[in-house]
Design a protein around this motif. Structure first.
Motif, PDB file in Angstrom:
ATOM      1  N   ASP A 134       0.819  -1.211   0.000  1.00  0.00           N
ATOM      2  CA  ASP A 134       0.000   0.000   0.000  1.00  0.00           C
ATOM      3  C   ASP A 134       0.850   1.258   0.000  1.00  0.00           C
ATOM      4  N   PHE A 135       2.022   1.216   0.642  1.00  0.00           N
ATOM      5  CA  PHE A 135       2.886   2.383   0.671  1.00  0.00           C
ATOM      6  C   PHE A 135       3.489   2.659  -0.706  1.00  0.00           C
ATOM      7  N   ILE A 136       3.477   1.647  -1.577  1.00  0.00           N
ATOM      8  CA  ILE A 136       3.919   1.843  -2.959  1.00  0.00           C
ATOM      9  C   ILE A 136       2.748   2.289  -3.821  1.00  0.00           C
ATOM     10  N   LYS A 137       1.593   1.634  -3.642  1.00  0.00           N
ATOM     11  CA  LYS A 137       0.420   1.969  -4.448  1.00  0.00           C
ATOM     12  C   LYS A 137      -0.060   3.391  -4.223  1.00  0.00           C
ATOM     13  N   ILE A 138       0.113   3.909  -2.993  1.00  0.00           N
ATOM     14  CA  ILE A 138      -0.400   5.231  -2.681  1.00  0.00           C
ATOM     15  C   ILE A 138       0.326   6.315  -3.464  1.00  0.00           C
ATOM     16  N   LEU A 139       1.510   6.026  -3.978  1.00  0.00           N
ATOM     17  CA  LEU A 139       2.253   7.024  -4.743  1.00  0.00           C
ATOM     18  C   LEU A 139       1.487   7.439  -5.989  1.00  0.00           C
ATOM     19  N   ALA A 140       0.681   6.523  -6.541  1.00  0.00           N
ATOM     20  CA  ALA A 140      -0.181   6.821  -7.690  1.00  0.00           C
ATOM     21  C   ALA A 140      -1.480   6.060  -7.480  1.00  0.00           C
ATOM     22  N   PRO A 141      -2.401   6.585  -6.652  1.00  0.00           N
ATOM     23  CA  PRO A 141      -3.631   5.857  -6.300  1.00  0.00           C
ATOM     24  C   PRO A 141      -4.428   5.448  -7.528  1.00  0.00           C
ATOM     25  N   VAL A 142      -4.997   4.248  -7.482  1.00  0.00           N
ATOM     26  CA  VAL A 142      -5.775   3.724  -8.603  1.00  0.00           C
ATOM     27  C   VAL A 142      -7.135   3.270  -8.083  1.00  0.00           C
ATOM     28  N   GLU A 143      -8.076   3.130  -8.999  1.00  0.00           N
ATOM     29  CA  GLU A 143      -9.410   2.664  -8.637  1.00  0.00           C
ATOM     30  C   GLU A 143      -9.332   1.245  -8.097  1.00  0.00           C
ATOM     31  N   LYS A 144     -10.146   0.964  -7.052  1.00  0.00           N
ATOM     32  CA  LYS A 144     -10.094  -0.359  -6.432  1.00  0.00           C
ATOM     33  C   LYS A 144     -11.429  -1.085  -6.469  1.00  0.00           C
ATOM     34  N   GLY A 145     -12.521  -0.392  -6.829  1.00  0.00           N
ATOM     35  CA  GLY A 145     -13.804  -1.076  -6.865  1.00  0.00           C
ATOM     36  C   GLY A 145     -14.918  -0.183  -6.385  1.00  0.00           C
ATOM     37  N   ALA A 146     -16.114  -0.749  -6.302  1.00  0.00           N
ATOM     38  CA  ALA A 146     -17.306   0.036  -6.016  1.00  0.00           C
ATOM     39  C   ALA A 146     -17.314   0.609  -4.607  1.00  0.00           C
ATOM     40  N   GLU A 147     -16.812  -0.142  -3.610  1.00  0.00           N
ATOM     41  CA  GLU A 147     -16.942   0.298  -2.226  1.00  0.00           C
ATOM     42  C   GLU A 147     -15.695   1.014  -1.715  1.00  0.00           C
ATOM     43  N   ASP A 148     -14.581   0.818  -2.360  1.00  0.00           N
ATOM     44  CA  ASP A 148     -13.340   1.472  -1.930  1.00  0.00           C
ATOM     45  C   ASP A 148     -12.703   2.056  -3.180  1.00  0.00           C
ATOM     46  N   TYR A 149     -13.105   3.293  -3.521  1.00  0.00           N
ATOM     47  CA  TYR A 149     -12.766   3.841  -4.828  1.00  0.00           C
ATOM     48  C   TYR A 149     -11.265   3.963  -5.046  1.00  0.00           C
ATOM     49  N   VAL A 150     -10.609   4.646  -4.162  1.00  0.00           N
ATOM     50  CA  VAL A 150      -9.189   4.920  -4.315  1.00  0.00           C
ATOM     51  C   VAL A 150      -8.510   4.702  -2.982  1.00  0.00           C
ATOM     52  N   LEU A 151      -7.345   4.099  -3.006  1.00  0.00           N
ATOM     53  CA  LEU A 151      -6.592   3.865  -1.780  1.00  0.00           C
ATOM     54  C   LEU A 151      -6.281   5.188  -1.107  1.00  0.00           C
ATOM     55  N   GLY A 152      -6.686   5.335   0.160  1.00  0.00           N
ATOM     56  CA  GLY A 152      -6.369   6.520   0.930  1.00  0.00           C
ATOM     57  C   GLY A 152      -7.155   7.753   0.519  1.00  0.00           C
ATOM     58  N   ASN A 153      -6.817   8.863   1.149  1.00  0.00           N
ATOM     59  CA  ASN A 153      -7.377  10.175   0.824  1.00  0.00           C
ATOM     60  C   ASN A 153      -6.230  11.063   0.379  1.00  0.00           C
ATOM     61  N   THR A 154      -6.298  11.560  -0.845  1.00  0.00           N
ATOM     62  CA  THR A 154      -5.203  12.347  -1.403  1.00  0.00           C
ATOM     63  C   THR A 154      -5.687  13.738  -1.786  1.00  0.00           C
ATOM     64  N   LEU A 155      -4.925  14.745  -1.384  1.00  0.00           N
ATOM     65  CA  LEU A 155      -5.161  16.106  -1.829  1.00  0.00           C
ATOM     66  C   LEU A 155      -3.831  16.704  -2.243  1.00  0.00           C
ATOM     67  N   GLY A 156      -3.884  17.777  -3.009  1.00  0.00           N
ATOM     68  CA  GLY A 156      -2.630  18.363  -3.473  1.00  0.00           C
ATOM     69  C   GLY A 156      -2.850  19.676  -4.183  1.00  0.00           C
ATOM     70  N   THR A 157      -1.803  20.164  -4.819  1.00  0.00           N
ATOM     71  CA  THR A 157      -1.870  21.415  -5.576  1.00  0.00           C
ATOM     72  C   THR A 157      -1.060  21.303  -6.853  1.00  0.00           C
ATOM     73  N   TRP A 158      -1.517  22.030  -7.862  1.00  0.00           N
ATOM     74  CA  TRP A 158      -0.687  22.354  -9.022  1.00  0.00           C
ATOM     75  C   TRP A 158      -0.020  23.688  -8.704  1.00  0.00           C
ATOM     76  N   ASP A 159       1.292  23.781  -8.842  1.00  0.00           N
ATOM     77  CA  ASP A 159       2.045  24.972  -8.450  1.00  0.00           C
ATOM     78  C   ASP A 159       2.722  25.610  -9.656  1.00  0.00           C
ATOM     79  N   LEU A 160       2.681  26.929  -9.717  1.00  0.00           N
ATOM     80  CA  LEU A 160       3.399  27.669 -10.750  1.00  0.00           C
ATOM     81  C   LEU A 160       3.888  28.987 -10.174  1.00  0.00           C
ATOM     82  N   LYS A 161       5.150  29.316 -10.451  1.00  0.00           N
ATOM     83  CA  LYS A 161       5.712  30.591 -10.012  1.00  0.00           C
ATOM     84  C   LYS A 161       6.651  31.118 -11.085  1.00  0.00           C
TER      85      LYS A 161
END
Length: 374
Positions: A134-161
């Protein structure tokens, strides 16, 4: 390894209101981290492109805080969560008149056990154990099925400066951080939501005004007000999806994105710590705000002034009626002691006025030492 605050790759930690994903608002969680030491040249680019990035695995140590502060009536409390943070940024040659930095940040919560409460009773307990894979899969979460859509909860940002060197060696920067909490935000279906900033820096830190930051935060779109996933309702005949109500920093399975109640993202969004009714999520993440920071030096005295205004309308699912506002101001001054090299004495005062969460004031006197003990 351990607990260490790392500066934002986009905003100025001294003058900004904080990075959207990993600010100094909360203490860092214990973990292990590996990555580049700053920006490093990319091979075969003749120095015109640099790269910076890191990967961190951490363990939340605040289980007791969430358990003790929750009303244990409605909602949920997670225990034993892990966090995985990763980022990568590319930057053009900083020695040229124009420098552009582009990148992405991701933070994920995984594992743990979540207890759900309804009217003061335990409605369900979910054990989200984690495997090494799971610590490897979480690097690029993928769909897992109807009841558990994506491994973990992921949030982030697109950054530009983008930073340009202007007359007299001054630098002028413009930047944004586009926050996303799910696929709709990643595809920028959440309108103008994000942090927008302008930064002006003097060539010398000894200037009367050596730095100015002006920022605007808008989190009111949230990809629309409706979220409908057929997998959440197994017997439904409505098979279409509506991806909205992004509800930034909140999640239906994991704790809010906070550590000991303090938001790990931008402090403009009021942290769950300030909820006095045992509600364990962000109540005002649908918000707008303006922030200004100025610093400089007058003779031997350095100063810094931060000011901000914000207005919160509620979160992704519940309105805050009436909307709440607050205005904050902080001013500080410090100077070195000539008799003891490396020692500075400082004074600081701050005041809040409004209902996010309440009127408050504070003052501090500091004595700091920087150098080597001999």
């Amino acid at each position: 390894a351990g607990m260490k605050h790392e500066g934002s790759p986009i905003v100025d930690d001294r003058l900004s209101g904080g990075d959207m994903i990993r600010s100094a608002n909360a203490r860092p969680i214990p973990g292990v981290r590996a990555g580049f030491a700053g920006f490093q040249p990319v091979p075969l680019t003749s120095g015109w492109l640099e790269i910076s990035g890191e990967l961190e695995y951490g363990r939340f140590a605040d289980d007791g805080w969430w358990r003790d502060h929750s009303a244990l009536y409605n909602g949920h409390v997670a225990q034993g969560e892990w966090m995985v943070y990763r980022r990568m940024h590319l930057r053009t040659d900083p020695g040229r008149p124009l420098t552009v930095t582009l990148g992405v940040q991701c933070a994920s919560q995984i594992g743990g056990t979540t207890t759900y409460y309804r009217d003061g009773e335990i409605a369900k307990v979910e054990h989200r154990g984690h495997k090494v894979a799971d610590f490897i899969k979480i690097l690029a979460p993928v769909e897992k099925g109807a009841e558990d859509y994506v491994l973990g909860n992921t949030l982030g940002t697109w950054d530009l400066k983008a930073t340009a060197v202007v007359r007299g060696g001054w630098s002028l920067s413009g930047y944004f951080q586009w926050i996303w909490e799910d696929g709709s935000g990643m595809a920028k279906l959440n309108g103008w939501d994000g942090l927008w900033g302008i930064e002006l820096k003097a060539p010398s830190a000894a200037a009367i005004v050596s730095g100015v930051v002006v920022e605007y935060l808008d989190l009111t779109n949230q990809s629309g007000p409706i979220h409908w996933a057929p997998g959440d309702h197994p017997s439904t005949s409505i098979t279409s999806e509506a991806t909205g109500a992004d509800d930034y920093y909140n999640n239906a399975y994991y704790n809010a994105y906070a550590y000991y109640g303090m938001g790990m993202g931008r402090a403009t969004v009021m942290s769950p710590l300030y909820n006095t009714d045992g509600y364990m999520s962000y109540v005002g993440n649908r918000t707008r705000g303006i922030h200004v920071g100025v610093e400089g030096r007058i003779g031997r005295v350095g100063y810094r002034v931060l000011a901000g205004w914000r207005k919160a309308y509620g979160n992704g699912y519940e309105a805050m009626i009436p909307a709440r506002r607050s205005t904050s101001l902080m001013a500080e001054a410090s100077m070195p002691l000539r008799s003891v090299p490396g020692v500075r004495i400082g004074v600081q005062g701050a005041i809040d006025r409004g209902r996010l969460p309440a009127n408050a004031s504070a003052a501090a006197v500091s004595l700091t030492y920087s150098g080597l003990w001999r």
